[in-house]
Write a protein that holds these residues in place. Structure first.
Motif, PDB file in Angstrom:
ATOM      1  N   SER A  78     -32.936  36.836 -46.358  1.00  0.00           N
ATOM      2  CA  SER A  78     -33.965  35.873 -45.975  1.00  0.00           C
ATOM      3  C   SER A  78     -34.012  35.588 -44.480  1.00  0.00           C
ATOM      4  O   SER A  78     -35.052  35.148 -43.964  1.00  0.00           O
ATOM      5  N   ALA A 123     -29.999  37.829 -37.410  1.00  0.00           N
ATOM      6  CA  ALA A 123     -30.474  38.080 -38.777  1.00  0.00           C
ATOM      7  C   ALA A 123     -29.361  37.903 -39.801  1.00  0.00           C
ATOM      8  O   ALA A 123     -29.622  37.853 -41.004  1.00  0.00           O
ATOM      9  N   ASN A 150     -40.607  42.279 -37.502  1.00  0.00           N
ATOM     10  CA  ASN A 150     -40.593  42.573 -36.078  1.00  0.00           C
ATOM     11  C   ASN A 150     -41.765  43.506 -35.757  1.00  0.00           C
ATOM     12  O   ASN A 150     -41.596  44.723 -35.634  1.00  0.00           O
ATOM     13  N   TYR A 197     -31.967  45.476 -35.815  1.00  0.00           N
ATOM     14  CA  TYR A 197     -32.172  44.031 -35.944  1.00  0.00           C
ATOM     15  C   TYR A 197     -31.134  43.307 -35.091  1.00  0.00           C
ATOM     16  O   TYR A 197     -30.054  43.838 -34.817  1.00  0.00           O
ATOM     17  N   GLN A 243     -36.321  38.738 -40.009  1.00  0.00           N
ATOM     18  CA  GLN A 243     -37.717  38.443 -39.712  1.00  0.00           C
ATOM     19  C   GLN A 243     -38.493  39.723 -39.425  1.00  0.00           C
ATOM     20  O   GLN A 243     -37.952  40.685 -38.885  1.00  0.00           O
ATOM     21  N   LYS A 275     -37.795  44.635 -44.794  1.00  0.00           N
ATOM     22  CA  LYS A 275     -37.883  43.244 -44.345  1.00  0.00           C
ATOM     23  C   LYS A 275     -38.322  43.165 -42.886  1.00  0.00           C
ATOM     24  O   LYS A 275     -39.038  42.247 -42.492  1.00  0.00           O
TER      25      LYS A 275
END
Length: 242
Positions: free
Chosen positions: A100, A36, A105, A32, A103, A136
């Motif tokens: 939260s 993030a 991907n 990530y 995102q 997530k």
């Protein structure tokens, strides 16, 4: 590449991916982007843990935390060795973060899904942390397993024992595997063991990390460097060359 001196010695060509059967990924700051805000939260939680444990102010705790990190490889290793801290308690505290800002991907998920062979996560964090983040991102289903710090008997990367434990546990042939990592020093041992190595660097500087851990290092133990992991995986170079 050449080395200075009276004679010119050519460095070996970077290893390719055509022979790779097992794809190994670090987690934090590899799978990530730093936007993030996962690692800054973990880092802050570790500082808070030290503040509460030693009764220190934030600046003093931060200094002690970095001393532990540079001497032992992880703050946890230092606290276990010197203060008999319960690792499960520490990891639960450190990884109690807000997810939260992570995102989905789909591009990365698609790229990983289409890699031929096994896919594994190798992290100095906990299994629970890796699972939460990977879910997530929408990529968890593509991985066979997670090898976390507990599986390594709390011996962290870049120590050689951590990699050997991983290879043994999952029956991975290093000469037929590739490792993607965000810290160059963590690729030294894997490359020495025979793995193809790729350093993942941020597209923009991460203000929450040390500058030396974000450099696009060009060295014999780094076969490839990318700032866009999904795109790199979609267009792997040297597929046909071992």
């Amino acid at each position: 590449m050449t080395r200075s001196g009276s004679s010119r010695i050519s460095s070996p060509a970077p290893r390719g991916f055509g022979h790779v059967e097992t794809w190994v990924f670090d987690l934090d700051n590899t799978l990530y982007p730093h936007e993030a805000r996962v690692w800054p939260q973990v880092d802050e939680r570790i500082t808070l843990y030290i503040m509460e444990m030693f009764g220190l102010d934030g600046m003093s705790a931060r200094s002690l935390q970095k001393y532990f990190y540079h001497r032992y490889g992880t703050t946890l290793r230092a606290l276990m060795d010197e203060y008999d801290v319960d690792p499960a308690d520490f990891l639960d505290f450190a990884h109690d973060i807000d997810h939260s800002a992570i995102q989905l991907n789909p591009l990365l998920g698609h790229a990983i899904a289409h890699l031929p062979g096994r896919k594994l996560i190798l992290t100095n964090g906990s299994r629970k942390h890796a699972e939460n983040v990977a879910m997530k991102l929408g990529i968890y289903e593509h991985f066979e397993d997670v090898f976390d710090i507990a599986a390594a008997d709390f011996v962290p990367k870049p120590e050689r024992r951590a990699y050997l434990s991983f290879l043994d546990r999952h029956k991975v042939d290093p000469a037929r595997s590739a490792l993607f990592e965000d810290i160059a020093k963590n690729l030294v041992v894997p490359h020495d063991l025979g793995m193809t190595t790729c350093l993942v660097v941020p597209t923009t500087p991460d203000p929450f990390r040390e500058a030396g851990e974000q450099e696009a290092v060009h060295a014999p133990h780094v076969d490839h460097v990318t700032s866009d992991l999904a795109r790199f995986l979609e267009h792997l170079p040297d597929r046909g060359r071992p």
